[in-house]
Motif scaffolding. Structure first.
Motif, PDB file in Angstrom:
ATOM      1  N   GLU A   1       2.089  -7.380  -7.501  1.00 13.04           N
ATOM      2  CA  GLU A   1       1.346  -6.303  -6.837  1.00 13.04           C
ATOM      3  C   GLU A   1       1.885  -6.037  -5.433  1.00 13.04           C
ATOM      4  O   GLU A   1       2.139  -4.875  -5.062  1.00 13.04           O
TER       5      GLU A   1
ATOM      6  N   ASN B   1       4.793  -6.655  -4.133  1.00 13.39           N
ATOM      7  CA  ASN B   1       6.187  -6.201  -4.084  1.00 13.39           C
ATOM      8  C   ASN B   1       6.473  -5.011  -4.999  1.00 13.39           C
ATOM      9  O   ASN B   1       7.622  -4.621  -5.164  1.00 13.39           O
ATOM     10  N   LYS B   2       5.402  -4.452  -5.597  1.00 17.54           N
ATOM     11  CA  LYS B   2       5.520  -3.268  -6.452  1.00 17.54           C
ATOM     12  C   LYS B   2       6.521  -3.480  -7.586  1.00 17.54           C
ATOM     13  O   LYS B   2       7.297  -2.582  -7.944  1.00 17.54           O
ATOM     14  N   LEU B   3       6.501  -4.681  -8.151  1.00 16.89           N
ATOM     15  CA  LEU B   3       7.378  -4.982  -9.278  1.00 16.89           C
ATOM     16  C   LEU B   3       6.759  -4.468 -10.576  1.00 16.89           C
ATOM     17  O   LEU B   3       5.564  -4.164 -10.644  1.00 16.89           O
ATOM     18  N   LYS B   4       7.572  -4.406 -11.615  1.00 13.53           N
ATOM     19  CA  LYS B   4       7.104  -3.980 -12.934  1.00 13.53           C
ATOM     20  C   LYS B   4       7.506  -5.048 -13.953  1.00 13.53           C
ATOM     21  O   LYS B   4       8.673  -5.418 -14.032  1.00 13.53           O
TER      22      LYS B   4
ATOM     23  N   HIS C   1       3.459   0.867 -13.898  1.00 15.82           N
ATOM     24  CA  HIS C   1       3.920   1.430 -12.631  1.00 15.82           C
ATOM     25  C   HIS C   1       4.189   0.263 -11.691  1.00 15.82           C
ATOM     26  O   HIS C   1       3.938  -0.908 -12.022  1.00 15.82           O
ATOM     27  N   GLY C   2       4.688   0.531 -10.497  1.00 13.39           N
ATOM     28  CA  GLY C   2       4.969  -0.524  -9.544  1.00 13.39           C
ATOM     29  C   GLY C   2       3.727  -1.322  -9.202  1.00 13.39           C
ATOM     30  O   GLY C   2       2.671  -0.758  -8.919  1.00 13.39           O
ATOM     31  N   GLY C   3       3.821  -2.658  -9.292  1.00 13.66           N
ATOM     32  CA  GLY C   3       2.688  -3.517  -8.982  1.00 13.66           C
ATOM     33  C   GLY C   3       1.846  -3.885 -10.191  1.00 13.66           C
ATOM     34  O   GLY C   3       0.769  -4.454 -10.051  1.00 13.66           O
TER      35      GLY C   3
ATOM     36  N   ASN D   1      15.065  -1.885 -12.675  1.00 14.46           N
ATOM     37  CA  ASN D   1      14.136  -2.793 -11.975  1.00 14.46           C
ATOM     38  C   ASN D   1      12.830  -3.073 -12.702  1.00 14.46           C
ATOM     39  O   ASN D   1      11.791  -3.271 -12.068  1.00 14.46           O
ATOM     40  N   THR D   2      12.877  -3.088 -14.041  1.00 13.19           N
ATOM     41  CA  THR D   2      11.740  -3.574 -14.817  1.00 13.19           C
ATOM     42  C   THR D   2      12.102  -4.947 -15.374  1.00 13.19           C
ATOM     43  O   THR D   2      13.179  -5.115 -15.957  1.00 13.19           O
TER      44      THR D   2
END
Length: 273
Positions: free
Chosen positions: A39, A41-44, A100-102, A147-148
């Motif tokens: 969350e 770092n807005k990762l997926k 989505h990101g996070g 970046n997923t």
């Protein structure tokens, strides 16, 4: 039911379940840290849960998500495609559910329906199957390049254990809703599923998007090893260093090792005929 009416076997099973749940909790606490890291770092993160019917996917998903913040994860279990979806690009309805990101998304079965269930039950044509097998690796590698984080899990259950779980579904009113028409055919079509599993692992496991095989006849060990495997995918803040994160080599296998074991088993079977 009063406790004094329980049989000794029921009491022992209750104690075992309690101990198993306690053993999972430190790792489930780590999953919360992982989720918070995603969350912040807005990762997926996408996790695919695949395997035969009654392989224990649902119970593992429940253990993974049990203490997570529901605002930042989703469990996706898609049913049969609608008539409109049948006219779309095959991956399209899955993409609609991507994180989505996070956020992280847990797919209870995924686009790999087309690699196993659909061709076995003639829900797709041979051409559609081959097109999927050709397209899925570049599709997934593109996800990773953008970046997923993609984690592909295949839960492997013994034929005898699958039969036992089907019988539990048939006789237990709390589980009967799980029993489907496909379940009733799964045992008789075991060899067909095995062949499709082999083809799937052979053709769709790559260095960038590998399959992880989890032996799931023992549900507790499958839950624990799955959580450890997920925790090892991302270097998150606050990781507890006193926990053991190394995979149990009797439970978790690479696709390459699984393919080798499957070939050896088949050769022994042929030699004994």
């Amino acid at each position: 039911m009063k406790y004094d009416t329980l049989t000794q076997e029921q009491l022992e099973e209750a104690v075992k379940t309690f101990k198993d749940n306690l053993a999972l909790e430190p790792y489930q606490a780590e999953l919360i840290k992982l989720q918070q890291h995603i969350e912040r770092n807005k990762l997926k993160l996408i996790i695919l849960f695949e395997g035969r019917d009654a392989a224990g996917k649902g119970s593992v998903i429940g253990s993974v998500s049990r203490y997570m913040n529901p605002k930042h994860y989703r469990i996706v279990a898609l049913g049969r495609p609608s008539e409109e979806e049948r006219t779309e690009w095959y991956f399209q309805r899955y993409i609609k559910n991507f994180p989505h990101g996070g956020e992280l998304v847990l797919f209870d079965r995924s686009w790999y329906n087309r690699a196993m269930v659909e061709p076995i039950f003639n829900f797709c044509s041979d051409t559609e199957y081959e097109l999927f097998m050709k397209d899925v690796v570049p599709f997934e590698e593109s996800l990773v390049d953008n970046n997923t984080v993609l984690v592909k899990l295949y839960f492997s259950v013994k034929k005898e254990r699958q039969a036992e779980r089907f019988e539990q579904r048939r006789t237990d009113p709390l589980r009967q809703w799980k029993l489907s028409e496909i379940d009733l055919q799964a045992q008789s079509m075991w060899d067909q599923f095995t062949q499709k599993k082999y083809e799937m692992l052979l053709r769709t496991s790559t260095d960038k998007t590998p399959w992880h095989i989890v032996r799931s006849s023992d549900k507790h060990k499958a839950r624990l090893e799955t959580i450890k495997l997920i925790l090892n995918q991302i270097n998150y803040e606050g990781r507890c260093r006193s926990l053991e994160y190394e995979a149990d080599s009797k439970i978790v296998f690479s696709a390459e090792d699984e393919l080798k074991l499957m070939k050896e088993y088949e050769q022994k079977r042929l030699n004994n005929e």
